[in-house]
Design a protein around this motif. Structure first.
Motif, short mmCIF file in Angstrom:
data_model
loop_
_atom_site.label_atom_id
_atom_site.label_comp_id
_atom_site.label_asym_id
_atom_site.label_seq_id
_atom_site.Cartn_x
_atom_site.Cartn_y
_atom_site.Cartn_z
N ASP A 57 3.74 -8.38 6.69
CA ASP A 57 4.48 -9.06 7.75
C ASP A 57 4.23 -8.35 9.06
O ASP A 57 4.10 -7.13 9.10
CB ASP A 57 5.98 -9.02 7.43
N THR A 128 8.89 -1.41 10.03
CA THR A 128 8.03 -1.91 11.12
C THR A 128 7.52 -0.81 12.03
O THR A 128 8.30 0.00 12.54
CB THR A 128 8.76 -2.95 12.00
N TYR A 149 15.02 4.31 9.64
CA TYR A 149 15.25 4.56 8.22
C TYR A 149 16.74 4.62 7.87
O TYR A 149 17.12 4.26 6.75
CB TYR A 149 14.49 5.80 7.74
N GLY A 202 5.13 5.78 4.09
CA GLY A 202 4.94 7.00 3.32
C GLY A 202 5.48 8.27 3.93
O GLY A 202 5.20 9.37 3.46
N SER A 203 6.29 8.17 5.01
CA SER A 203 6.91 9.38 5.58
C SER A 203 7.91 9.93 4.58
O SER A 203 8.27 9.26 3.61
CB SER A 203 7.64 8.99 6.87
N SER A 319 2.72 4.41 11.45
CA SER A 319 3.14 4.93 10.15
C SER A 319 2.71 6.39 9.96
O SER A 319 1.53 6.70 10.02
CB SER A 319 2.55 4.07 9.05
N LEU A 320 3.66 7.27 9.70
CA LEU A 320 3.33 8.66 9.39
C LEU A 320 2.60 8.74 8.06
O LEU A 320 1.72 9.58 7.86
CB LEU A 320 4.62 9.49 9.24
#
Ligand SMILES: Cc1cc2nc3c(=O)[nH]c(=O)nc-3n(C[C@H](O)[C@H](O)[C@H](O)COP(=O)(O)O)c2cc1C
Length: 432
Positions: A57, A128, A149, A202-203, A319-320
């Motif tokens: 998305d 997002t 988060y 994936g953090s 994204s980390l």
């Protein structure tokens, strides 16, 4: 290896993950706004007894002309309703943001899809990263990672509470800094109780959310050691929360460029490269690494400074998880070969954030088997270079090899996604 069969989902990214998929597919650019296109992919996936159809998305109006044409314009749950009608066993996984949706509405939408599909739905919860998304929702910037988060934790808990309450018919009451909801959805539990939860991100915060709540995790790991570490970490979080390890499946992304022979695969890849050039992949890799890579010479050794720690990881909007996987994998390459160039890195890692295999059906089956048996994956989110041919060759040539090796089903034994993934029965209301 904690299950007998590998899980294989098909991630339907527009006309394929290749930036030039629209030129490779042979389909009109408008195909991705037709139900027929997605229904046909669903039918091919079901012919190969794949586990589920997966949709990403991007809740932002797209401004970048590079991502046009071919950008998917249809909203995920609407597409999944069409695929549900065209198939009978395939799971249906849709990504929707916890930052830019409302939990009550989302809970009702996915539970509706779960009823319509006979218990085949799952929601992929993401926070997002696209900075453009906030602007569509009246924000000047996306909230930082910690806030995203915290909201995601609360959002997923509320959605699960609503779904569990639908099973036993009792009202819920949820109140915290983000939401204030009381009552009950106008729906009963579904044939699988309620939809499954998937997570991507994936953090450390993403891995915690996954281990605590998810039934599957879409990961981006390039190397077997990183895959093993991520796998073990999420399973341990699950165990700490009193959940069986098998209630959360780890599914790395795998980009496939398959030919019946090595020469055919190489030719398929070469054709795509000639069409696309280097620029777009440089831009994508640069965004993932938080650096403008256009400022470096492509044929000089990869600039070490690009791999340095970020000053403030919480402020990094992308994204980390993706960044750390890349930093580690490129760092490994440089350690083995100090002459490894930026061009080498773009060719190897610029393909869309995920590990890529260019090879024969045997070679694709080998890498799937290796990660599965080693305990680095319960399965994969497959991303063919272009649809439909990249999926057809997987179904017709890779699936039979996996079946012969005893790694994949010959026919569907279960209808609901929960049974197929081997997830515990849905609980009624949360005891907590
Ligand atoms: C494998 C993977 C797939 C993702 N897919 C999506 C997506 O489809 N849509 C989206 O908005 N974000 C997606 N994200 C990013 C999530 O929004 C993520 O929650 C956010 O960027 C924070 O990521 P992090 O936990 O890796 O830092 C994805 C992230 C990963 C690692």
């Amino acid at each position: 290896m904690s299950r007998d069969h590998v899980i294989l989902n098909i991630n339907v990214l527009d006309l394929g993950i290749s930036p030039v998929a629209w030129q490779l597919s042979g389909l009109p650019k408008t195909a991705t706004t037709t139900g027929d296109y997605f229904a046909e992919i669903g039918r091919i996936a079901e012919r190969g007894t794949l586990d589920a159809f997966f949709l990403a998305d991007n809740p932002a109006i797209r401004e970048d002309p590079l991502v046009r044409p071919g950008g998917r314009a249809l909203e995920p749950t609407t597409i999944l309703a069409t695929v549900a009608a065209a198939t009978s066993h395939l799971g249906l996984i849709g990504t929707l943001s916890t930052t830019f949706n409302d939990p009550v509405e989302l809970a009702e939408r996915f539970l509706s899809l779960d009823h319509l599909s006979g218990g085949r739905a799952a929601w992929n919860a993401v926070t997002t990263y696209n900075p453009a998304a906030g602007g569509n929702f009246g924000l000047t910037a996306n909230p930082d990672r910690a806030t995203r988060y915290r909201r995601a934790d609360s959002f997923v808990d509320l959605v699960l509470a609503l779904w569990r309450a639908a099973i036993d018919g009792h009202d819920i009451a949820h109140r915290d800094e983000f939401f204030d909801a009381r009552g009950l959805l106008p729906l009963d539990g579904s044939p699988q109780g309620h939809p499954l939860i998937v997570q991507a991100g994936g953090s450390p915060q993403g891995r915690d959310l996954a281990g605590r709540t998810a039934n599957a995790v879409f990961t981006a790991e390039w190397t077997l050691p990183a895959g093993l570490e991520h796998y073990e970490q999420v399973k341990q979080v699950a165990a700490r929360h009193g959940r069986p390890r098998s209630d959360v499946a780890i599914l790395p992304g795998l980009i496939t460029v398959i030919g019946s022979t090595e020469a055919e695969a190489a030719e398929r890849y070469r054709t795509a490269r000639e069409l696309q050039g280097l620029d777009q992949e440089l831009a994508i890799l640069g965004t993932q690494l938080a650096r403008d890579l256009h400022t470096y010479p492509v044929d000089a050794p990869f600039p070490q400074e690009v791999l340095a720690d970020l000053d403030d990881p919480n402020a990094f909007t992308a994204s980390l998880g993706f960044r750390e996987s890349l930093v580690r994998a490129i760092g490994d390459r440089l350690a083995d070969n100090p002459g490894y160039t930026l061009r080498d890195a773009v060719l190897e890692f610029g393909a869309g954030g995920h590990r890529r295999i260019i090879g024969t059906p045997e070679q694709v089956a080998d890498t799937i088997e290796q990660w599965f048996r080693a305990g680095a994956a319960d399965g994969f989110n497959l991303m063919p270079d272009a649809f439909p041919s990249g999926l057809e060759i997987f179904v017709d040539e890779v699936v039979p090899i996996l079946r012969r090796r005893g790694l994949f089903r010959h026919e569907y034994a279960e209808v609901t996604l929960r049974e197929r993934f081997g997830i515990s029965a849905a609980r009624a209301r949360d005891a907590a």
